[in-house]
Design a protein around this motif. Structure first.
Motif, mmCIF file in Angstrom:
data_model
loop_
_atom_site.group_PDB
_atom_site.id
_atom_site.type_symbol
_atom_site.label_atom_id
_atom_site.label_comp_id
_atom_site.label_asym_id
_atom_site.label_seq_id
_atom_site.Cartn_x
_atom_site.Cartn_y
_atom_site.Cartn_z
ATOM 1 N N ASP A 152 0.843 -1.189 0.000
ATOM 2 C CA ASP A 152 0.000 0.000 0.000
ATOM 3 C C ASP A 152 0.881 1.242 0.000
ATOM 4 O O ASP A 152 2.084 1.172 0.243
ATOM 5 C CB ASP A 152 -1.037 0.014 1.129
ATOM 6 C CG ASP A 152 -0.453 0.059 2.524
ATOM 7 O OD1 ASP A 152 0.721 0.456 2.689
ATOM 8 O OD2 ASP A 152 -1.171 -0.278 3.473
ATOM 9 N N LEU A 153 0.255 2.383 -0.319
ATOM 10 C CA LEU A 153 0.980 3.619 -0.576
ATOM 11 C C LEU A 153 0.256 4.800 0.056
ATOM 12 O O LEU A 153 -0.970 4.844 0.075
ATOM 13 C CB LEU A 153 1.072 3.822 -2.095
ATOM 14 C CG LEU A 153 1.648 5.118 -2.633
ATOM 15 C CD1 LEU A 153 3.137 5.209 -2.325
ATOM 16 C CD2 LEU A 153 1.417 5.207 -4.132
ATOM 17 N N ILE A 200 5.496 3.963 2.001
ATOM 18 C CA ILE A 200 5.007 2.819 1.255
ATOM 19 C C ILE A 200 5.300 1.549 2.044
ATOM 20 O O ILE A 200 6.278 1.465 2.780
ATOM 21 C CB ILE A 200 5.658 2.779 -0.146
ATOM 22 C CG1 ILE A 200 4.999 1.746 -1.050
ATOM 23 C CG2 ILE A 200 7.167 2.556 -0.054
ATOM 24 C CD1 ILE A 200 5.371 1.905 -2.525
ATOM 25 N N SER A 201 4.423 0.584 1.907
ATOM 26 C CA SER A 201 4.605 -0.724 2.508
ATOM 27 C C SER A 201 4.910 -1.695 1.371
ATOM 28 O O SER A 201 4.246 -1.677 0.331
ATOM 29 C CB SER A 201 3.322 -1.132 3.238
ATOM 30 O OG SER A 201 3.458 -2.416 3.783
ATOM 31 N N GLY A 250 17.712 4.437 1.631
ATOM 32 C CA GLY A 250 17.808 3.888 0.289
ATOM 33 C C GLY A 250 16.729 4.471 -0.595
ATOM 34 O O GLY A 250 16.161 5.520 -0.295
ATOM 35 N N GLN A 251 16.464 3.771 -1.682
ATOM 36 C CA GLN A 251 15.425 4.242 -2.592
ATOM 37 C C GLN A 251 14.514 3.097 -2.992
ATOM 38 O O GLN A 251 14.893 1.925 -2.915
ATOM 39 C CB GLN A 251 16.021 4.908 -3.827
ATOM 40 C CG GLN A 251 16.772 3.988 -4.757
ATOM 41 C CD GLN A 251 17.404 4.757 -5.898
ATOM 42 O OE1 GLN A 251 18.109 5.724 -5.666
ATOM 43 N NE2 GLN A 251 17.175 4.310 -7.111
ATOM 44 N N VAL A 252 13.305 3.474 -3.374
ATOM 45 C CA VAL A 252 12.309 2.537 -3.871
ATOM 46 C C VAL A 252 11.865 3.048 -5.234
ATOM 47 O O VAL A 252 11.596 4.245 -5.400
ATOM 48 C CB VAL A 252 11.089 2.453 -2.926
ATOM 49 C CG1 VAL A 252 10.007 1.568 -3.514
ATOM 50 C CG2 VAL A 252 11.498 1.947 -1.561
ATOM 51 N N VAL A 253 11.807 2.133 -6.191
ATOM 52 C CA VAL A 253 11.369 2.476 -7.541
ATOM 53 C C VAL A 253 10.188 1.574 -7.888
ATOM 54 O O VAL A 253 10.259 0.352 -7.689
ATOM 55 C CB VAL A 253 12.502 2.266 -8.579
ATOM 56 C CG1 VAL A 253 12.029 2.660 -9.967
ATOM 57 C CG2 VAL A 253 13.743 3.040 -8.182
ATOM 58 N N PHE A 263 9.393 -10.863 3.904
ATOM 59 C CA PHE A 263 9.569 -9.742 4.813
ATOM 60 C C PHE A 263 8.590 -8.641 4.433
ATOM 61 O O PHE A 263 8.406 -8.340 3.256
ATOM 62 C CB PHE A 263 10.999 -9.207 4.740
ATOM 63 C CG PHE A 263 12.006 -10.148 5.322
ATOM 64 C CD1 PHE A 263 12.283 -10.129 6.687
ATOM 65 C CD2 PHE A 263 12.668 -11.066 4.532
ATOM 66 C CE1 PHE A 263 13.195 -11.011 7.238
ATOM 67 C CE2 PHE A 263 13.581 -11.946 5.067
ATOM 68 C CZ PHE A 263 13.854 -11.924 6.421
ATOM 69 N N LYS A 264 7.961 -8.051 5.447
ATOM 70 C CA LYS A 264 7.101 -6.889 5.247
ATOM 71 C C LYS A 264 7.895 -5.673 5.681
ATOM 72 O O LYS A 264 8.390 -5.615 6.805
ATOM 73 C CB LYS A 264 5.813 -7.020 6.046
ATOM 74 C CG LYS A 264 4.948 -8.141 5.517
ATOM 75 C CD LYS A 264 3.615 -8.188 6.201
ATOM 76 C CE LYS A 264 2.791 -9.299 5.566
ATOM 77 N NZ LYS A 264 1.468 -9.404 6.149
ATOM 78 N N ILE A 265 8.012 -4.711 4.767
ATOM 79 C CA ILE A 265 8.895 -3.565 4.968
ATOM 80 C C ILE A 265 8.077 -2.278 4.935
ATOM 81 O O ILE A 265 7.312 -2.041 3.999
ATOM 82 C CB ILE A 265 9.968 -3.520 3.857
ATOM 83 C CG1 ILE A 265 10.761 -4.830 3.850
ATOM 84 C CG2 ILE A 265 10.872 -2.313 4.025
ATOM 85 C CD1 ILE A 265 11.555 -5.065 2.580
ATOM 86 N N GLY A 266 8.260 -1.441 5.948
ATOM 87 C CA GLY A 266 7.662 -0.111 5.979
ATOM 88 C C GLY A 266 8.740 0.901 5.632
ATOM 89 O O GLY A 266 9.802 0.923 6.246
ATOM 90 N N PHE A 267 8.501 1.711 4.638
ATOM 91 C CA PHE A 267 9.479 2.650 4.108
ATOM 92 C C PHE A 267 8.891 4.048 4.204
ATOM 93 O O PHE A 267 7.846 4.329 3.606
ATOM 94 C CB PHE A 267 9.764 2.272 2.651
ATOM 95 C CG PHE A 267 10.968 2.897 2.037
ATOM 96 C CD1 PHE A 267 12.220 2.330 2.205
ATOM 97 C CD2 PHE A 267 10.848 4.038 1.269
ATOM 98 C CE1 PHE A 267 13.345 2.887 1.611
ATOM 99 C CE2 PHE A 267 11.958 4.608 0.676
ATOM 100 C CZ PHE A 267 13.205 4.028 0.844
#
Length: 106
Positions: A33-34, A39-40, A53-56, A84-88
């Motif tokens: 989700d966003l 973003i998750s 870091g970065q997310v694309v 893995f569930k990542i929260g960014f």
């Protein structure tokens, strides 16, 4: 009981993504989700909480595909099931990314 620390509204977005942590190799992920604040994602790879870091990822904005490339920080990373569930949490978004996410959130 854990409280959800995410701020603001979220909208489901399930697309392929790429995570590139500073000094690391690209890692495949999927968005979950966003929101405007972050973003998750889910991934086969563990990432370090607190790392930058970065997310694309690509999403449809006004019916057209748009690539969004954002920087930020890993807020959480937990193993759940087989991934893995990542929260960014996003660093301040540039105008293009902010505009795309805002339009998507409508």
């Amino acid at each position: 009981m854990l409280l959800d620390s995410r701020q603001g509204a979220r909208k489901i977005l399930r697309v392929r993504a790429m995570i590139v942590m500073d000094g690391g190799a690209p890692m495949a992920a999927r968005t979950f989700d966003l929101g405007l604040a972050g973003i998750s994602l889910t991934s086969d790879n563990k990432v370090q909480v607190g790392a930058n870091g970065q997310v694309v990822f690509e999403m449809l904005v006004d019916g057209k595909p748009q690539i969004v490339n954002t920087r930020g920080k890993v807020n959480n990373c937990i193993f759940s099931g087989d991934e893995f569930k990542i929260g960014f949490t996003f660093a301040p978004l540039d105008n293009e990314a902010a505009g795309a996410i805002t339009k998507f959130m409508r």
